[in-house]
Motif scaffolding. Structure first.
Motif, short mmCIF file in Angstrom:
data_model
loop_
_atom_site.label_atom_id
_atom_site.label_comp_id
_atom_site.label_asym_id
_atom_site.label_seq_id
_atom_site.Cartn_x
_atom_site.Cartn_y
_atom_site.Cartn_z
N PRO A 38 0.80 -1.22 0.00
CA PRO A 38 0.00 0.00 0.00
C PRO A 38 0.83 1.28 0.00
CG PRO A 38 0.04 -0.97 2.20
CD PRO A 38 0.81 -1.90 1.31
N VAL A 39 2.11 1.18 0.39
CA VAL A 39 2.92 2.40 0.44
C VAL A 39 4.25 2.19 -0.27
CG1 VAL A 39 1.92 3.24 2.62
CG2 VAL A 39 4.00 1.81 2.66
N VAL A 40 4.84 3.32 -0.65
CA VAL A 40 6.18 3.32 -1.21
C VAL A 40 7.09 3.99 -0.17
CG1 VAL A 40 7.63 4.36 -3.00
CG2 VAL A 40 5.42 3.38 -3.60
N HIS A 41 8.15 3.31 0.22
CA HIS A 41 9.09 3.87 1.19
C HIS A 41 10.05 4.79 0.45
CE1 HIS A 41 7.46 1.02 4.00
NE2 HIS A 41 7.77 0.03 3.19
N HIS A 42 10.11 6.02 0.90
CA HIS A 42 10.97 6.99 0.22
C HIS A 42 11.67 7.86 1.26
CE1 HIS A 42 12.46 9.89 -2.65
NE2 HIS A 42 11.64 10.83 -2.25
N LEU A 43 12.91 7.55 1.54
CA LEU A 43 13.75 8.38 2.42
C LEU A 43 13.05 8.72 3.74
CD1 LEU A 43 15.13 10.76 -0.39
CD2 LEU A 43 16.21 8.70 0.53
N GLY A 44 12.49 7.71 4.36
CA GLY A 44 11.89 7.91 5.68
C GLY A 44 10.42 8.28 5.65
N PHE A 45 9.82 8.39 4.49
CA PHE A 45 8.39 8.67 4.37
C PHE A 45 7.70 7.46 3.74
CE2 PHE A 45 10.15 12.83 4.82
CZ PHE A 45 9.14 13.64 5.34
N ASP A 46 6.48 7.19 4.19
CA ASP A 46 5.66 6.15 3.56
C ASP A 46 4.58 6.83 2.73
OD1 ASP A 46 7.12 4.15 4.68
OD2 ASP A 46 5.76 3.83 6.37
N PRO A 59 9.10 1.45 -10.49
CA PRO A 59 9.57 1.26 -9.12
C PRO A 59 10.84 2.05 -8.77
CG PRO A 59 10.29 -0.57 -10.46
CD PRO A 59 9.55 0.35 -11.38
N ASP A 60 11.26 2.95 -9.66
CA ASP A 60 12.54 3.65 -9.42
C ASP A 60 12.32 5.01 -8.76
OD1 ASP A 60 13.89 1.55 -10.74
OD2 ASP A 60 13.37 2.45 -12.67
N PHE A 61 11.36 5.05 -7.87
CA PHE A 61 10.90 6.32 -7.31
C PHE A 61 12.04 7.12 -6.67
CE2 PHE A 61 8.29 8.78 -4.26
CZ PHE A 61 7.31 9.26 -5.11
N THR A 62 12.77 6.49 -5.78
CA THR A 62 13.83 7.20 -5.05
C THR A 62 15.03 7.43 -5.95
OG1 THR A 62 13.06 6.30 -2.95
CG2 THR A 62 15.35 7.07 -3.03
N THR A 63 15.37 6.43 -6.74
CA THR A 63 16.54 6.56 -7.63
C THR A 63 16.37 7.73 -8.57
OG1 THR A 63 16.61 4.17 -7.59
CG2 THR A 63 17.98 5.24 -9.23
N VAL A 64 15.18 7.86 -9.16
CA VAL A 64 14.95 8.96 -10.10
C VAL A 64 15.03 10.29 -9.38
CG1 VAL A 64 13.20 10.04 -11.57
CG2 VAL A 64 13.69 7.61 -11.81
N SER A 65 14.51 10.35 -8.16
CA SER A 65 14.57 11.60 -7.42
C SER A 65 16.03 11.98 -7.13
CB SER A 65 13.79 11.46 -6.11
OG SER A 65 13.71 12.70 -5.46
N GLN A 66 16.85 10.98 -6.80
CA GLN A 66 18.25 11.29 -6.53
C GLN A 66 18.95 11.77 -7.80
OE1 GLN A 66 19.24 7.70 -4.41
NE2 GLN A 66 18.67 8.64 -2.45
N ALA A 95 10.91 17.15 -2.96
CA ALA A 95 10.97 17.96 -1.74
C ALA A 95 11.62 17.12 -0.63
CB ALA A 95 9.56 18.39 -1.33
N ILE A 96 11.20 15.88 -0.54
CA ILE A 96 11.77 14.99 0.49
C ILE A 96 13.27 14.81 0.27
CG2 ILE A 96 11.76 12.60 1.31
CD1 ILE A 96 8.66 12.63 0.80
N SER A 97 13.67 14.66 -0.98
CA SER A 97 15.11 14.52 -1.26
C SER A 97 15.87 15.79 -0.91
CB SER A 97 15.32 14.19 -2.74
OG SER A 97 14.74 12.96 -3.06
N LEU A 98 15.20 16.94 -0.96
CA LEU A 98 15.87 18.21 -0.68
C LEU A 98 16.01 18.50 0.81
CD1 LEU A 98 14.37 20.64 -3.37
CD2 LEU A 98 16.79 20.12 -3.03
N ILE A 99 15.29 17.78 1.66
CA ILE A 99 15.29 18.10 3.10
C ILE A 99 16.72 18.22 3.65
CG2 ILE A 99 14.71 17.19 5.40
CD1 ILE A 99 11.98 16.35 4.24
N PRO A 100 17.60 17.25 3.38
CA PRO A 100 18.95 17.40 3.94
C PRO A 100 19.82 18.39 3.17
CG PRO A 100 18.74 15.32 2.76
CD PRO A 100 17.39 15.95 2.73
#
Ligand SMILES: C[S@@+](CC[C@H](N)C(=O)[O-])C[C@H]1O[C@@H](n2cnc3c(N)ncnc32)[C@H](O)[C@@H]1O
Length: 291
Positions: A38-46, A59-66, A95-100
């Motif tokens: 039901p969720v996609v895990h992305h850098l500490g967010f579900d 399925p490359d959600f985080t990779t593409v964001s990076q 936005a989540i990738s930009l937090i740090p």
């Protein structure tokens, strides 16, 4: 270096550098939804899978964001940017990738027309980091906001003149028609500080490209040919599918930029238009700068 000089570097020899890959599919919400969980895990967010899917590239959600972050560093001087605006932020994955990466005194504003994605970002990202805010534009759009009741003419980016260092759009001008693109460019010119940049990934038509696309049967994952030149320098892949996939001649972008008070300062070819394997579908990158 002039734009032509920059272009010349990339247009010779048939080899193009990686632009820093971008979400390449202009219509991510039309494919089959990823089935698992039901969720996609992305850098500490579900993130609810349904919303992540609408933002794209599962399925490359985080990779593409990076990879988006790499593109912003390379083309948008991300390290120097304090105040950032993203257009077409979807559920807020970048936005989540930009937090740090955002400095403590920095700010981020994400804008999208998908109401449930913006509501999720407002409810989950802003409470964790109040430097990040999200605004919904209720612009009618068959694909992304069928219930919308407004047009782009009803909206201005809620940012003060000269307040913004960097604006970016990944795979958003890939859907956009000229009046809306022109309005966004004018609004970017208003909110950017002098020397501030807009980084946009999109499909750009350069000389000889339409014939090349027809010859290879179309570029990118969806065999894009952009064979319909709707008006000078504005191309549509299939006018029966609106908004669908759009493309602009580089010369048209230069005109639109000048009319808005911006300059096209960099351009890099993506892999989508080559005859290579189908997975090499990165979009072109255009940088507009406020003089
Ligand atoms: C292909 S998705 C890309 C999402 C995200 N930028 C990414 O690359 O992961 C296109 C996004 O642009 C948004 N969009 C379309 N028209 C828009 C407009 N006029 N203003 C703001 N966002 C828009 C869509 O709702 C969708 O989230």
């Amino acid at each position: 270096m002039t734009l032509r000089g920059y272009l010349g570097k990339f247009l010779t020899g048939g080899k193009t550098p990686s632009p820093g890959p971008a979400a390449s599919d202009p219509e991510p919400a039309t494919g089959p939804e990823e089935p698992s969980g039901p969720v996609v895990h992305h850098l500490g967010f579900d993130i609810p899978r349904r919303l992540a899917w609408r933002t794209g590239t599962l399925p490359d959600f985080t990779t593409v964001s990076q990879k988006h972050m790499v593109t912003l560093r390379r083309f948008g001087a991300l390290e120097q940017a304090r105040h950032i605006v993203e257009i077409g932020c979807g559920v807020g994955r970048d936005a989540i990738s930009l937090i740090p990466l955002l400095p403590p005194e920095g700010s981020y504003l994400g804008i999208d027309i998908m109401p449930d994605s913006i509501a999720w970002a407002q409810g989950h990202i802003t409470p964790r980091d109040p430097r990040f805010s999200f605004v919904h534009f209720d612009v009618a759009d068959k694909q992304h906001n069928p219930g919308g009741t407004e047009t782009m003419q009803d909206h201005r980016i809620p940012r003060a003149p000269g307040s913004t260092d960097l604006v970016y759009l990944f795979s958003v001008f890939t859907h956009m028609f000229p009046a809306d693109l022109a309005q966004y460019l004018r609004d970017f010119a208003r909110i950017l500080r002098p020397g501030g940049h807009v980084v946009a990934t999109m499909f750009v038509i350069t000389e000889g490209l339409p014939a090349h696309l027809l010859r290879i049967g179309g570029g990118g994952a969806r065999n894009l040919t952009f064979r319909h030149e709707i008006e000078p320098g504005f191309f549509h892949n299939d006018p029966a599918v609106v908004p669908g996939a759009t493309a602009y001649a580089l010369s048209r972008l230069e005109q639109e930029a000048a009319a808005a008070g911006l300059e096209v300062t960099r351009f890099a070819l993506g892999a989508w238009s080559r005859s290579g394997p189908p997975e090499t579908t990165g979009q072109d990158v255009v940088v507009f700068t406020r003089p």
